[in-house]
Motif scaffolding. Structure first.
Motif, short mmCIF file in Angstrom:
data_model
loop_
_atom_site.label_atom_id
_atom_site.label_comp_id
_atom_site.label_asym_id
_atom_site.label_seq_id
_atom_site.Cartn_x
_atom_site.Cartn_y
_atom_site.Cartn_z
N MET A 1 0.42 -0.61 0.01
CA MET A 1 0.05 -0.15 0.11
C MET A 1 1.17 1.36 -0.11
O MET A 1 0.93 2.12 -1.11
CB MET A 1 -0.67 0.06 1.45
CG MET A 1 -1.99 1.33 1.07
SD MET A 1 -3.04 1.39 0.16
CE MET A 1 -4.19 2.38 0.64
N ARG A 2 1.75 1.39 1.12
CA ARG A 2 2.79 2.41 0.92
C ARG A 2 3.33 2.61 -0.24
O ARG A 2 3.92 3.57 -0.46
CB ARG A 2 3.78 2.06 2.24
CG ARG A 2 4.80 3.41 2.59
CD ARG A 2 5.66 3.24 3.16
NE ARG A 2 5.60 4.30 4.98
CZ ARG A 2 5.99 4.79 5.57
NH1 ARG A 2 6.64 3.36 5.36
NH2 ARG A 2 5.46 5.29 6.53
N SER B 1 4.43 6.00 -5.62
CA SER B 1 3.77 5.86 -6.82
C SER B 1 2.84 6.81 -7.68
O SER B 1 3.51 7.01 -8.49
CB SER B 1 4.15 4.33 -7.37
OG SER B 1 3.44 3.71 -7.27
N HIS B 2 2.26 6.80 -6.74
CA HIS B 2 0.86 7.77 -7.01
C HIS B 2 0.50 9.00 -5.97
O HIS B 2 -0.66 9.40 -5.76
CB HIS B 2 -0.05 7.29 -7.23
CG HIS B 2 0.07 6.23 -7.68
ND1 HIS B 2 -0.57 6.66 -10.02
CD2 HIS B 2 -0.40 4.74 -8.49
CE1 HIS B 2 -0.43 4.80 -10.24
NE2 HIS B 2 0.05 4.28 -9.24
N ALA C 1 -4.00 15.52 -5.54
CA ALA C 1 -4.74 16.11 -5.73
C ALA C 1 -6.34 16.40 -5.24
O ALA C 1 -6.76 16.52 -5.40
CB ALA C 1 -4.19 15.47 -7.64
N VAL C 2 -6.50 14.41 -5.75
CA VAL C 2 -7.58 14.28 -5.21
C VAL C 2 -7.65 14.72 -2.99
O VAL C 2 -9.22 15.19 -3.29
CB VAL C 2 -7.40 12.94 -4.52
CG1 VAL C 2 -8.64 12.19 -3.58
CG2 VAL C 2 -7.58 12.27 -5.74
N LEU D 1 -3.35 19.78 -11.68
CA LEU D 1 -1.98 18.91 -10.78
C LEU D 1 -2.16 17.73 -11.25
O LEU D 1 -1.69 16.80 -11.34
CB LEU D 1 -1.94 18.68 -9.08
CG LEU D 1 -1.28 17.43 -8.93
CD1 LEU D 1 0.50 18.35 -8.80
CD2 LEU D 1 -1.06 18.20 -7.00
N MET D 2 -3.26 17.22 -10.99
CA MET D 2 -4.04 16.26 -11.40
C MET D 2 -3.89 16.13 -13.24
O MET D 2 -2.92 14.21 -13.37
CB MET D 2 -5.34 15.75 -11.63
CG MET D 2 -5.57 14.26 -11.64
SD MET D 2 -5.45 12.47 -11.21
CE MET D 2 -6.48 13.13 -9.81
#
Length: 124
Positions: free
Chosen positions: A1-2, A7-8, A14-15, A47-48
């Motif tokens: 998960m980390r 990586s994103h 942005a979210v 940003l996205m």
């Protein structure tokens, strides 16, 4: 998960920014704070777009040195959308701020609920 989050990271930020802006837009009654919330949401969208449109190892789509292979360049569409969005966002922000100034001069408040009541003539 980390590893997935790292990586994103740009998309996650942005979210989160969009959530902060949306919450600010919905929960505040002050018109200036609503405008700031909308601007935060705009920034999150830009940003996205830029994070999705960027490809590691590629360059800007400017032909240099006779390289005409498309795989060496990034997609220019997200960059164009961001630039267009920034221009529209600045224009909309200027319009909203000018209307907010007009509302304040007329009703002497920035509270959207109070302005609505004053417009209906219920709160004098």
């Amino acid at each position: 998960m980390r590893e997935l989050l790292s990586s994103h990271l740009e998309e996650v930020v942005a979210v989160l920014l969009f959530g902060v802006g949306f919450t600010t837009l919905l929960l505040n009654r002050n018109l200036i704070k609503k405008i700031i919330g909308l601007n935060i949401m705009d920034t999150a969208i830009y940003l996205m777009f830029t994070s999705v449109g960027y490809v590691t190892g590629r360059t800007a789509p400017i032909s240099q040195g006779g390289v005409d292979v498309m795989q060496t360049y990034i997609n220019p569409v997200p960059s164009g959308l961001v630039l267009t969005g920034i221009v529209v966002s600045v224009s909309v922000t200027a319009l909203m701020l000018s209307l907010t100034i007009r509302l304040y001069r007329r009703y002497h408040t920035l509270d959207i609920d109070r302005i609505t009541l004053l417009m209906k003539g219920e709160d004098e």
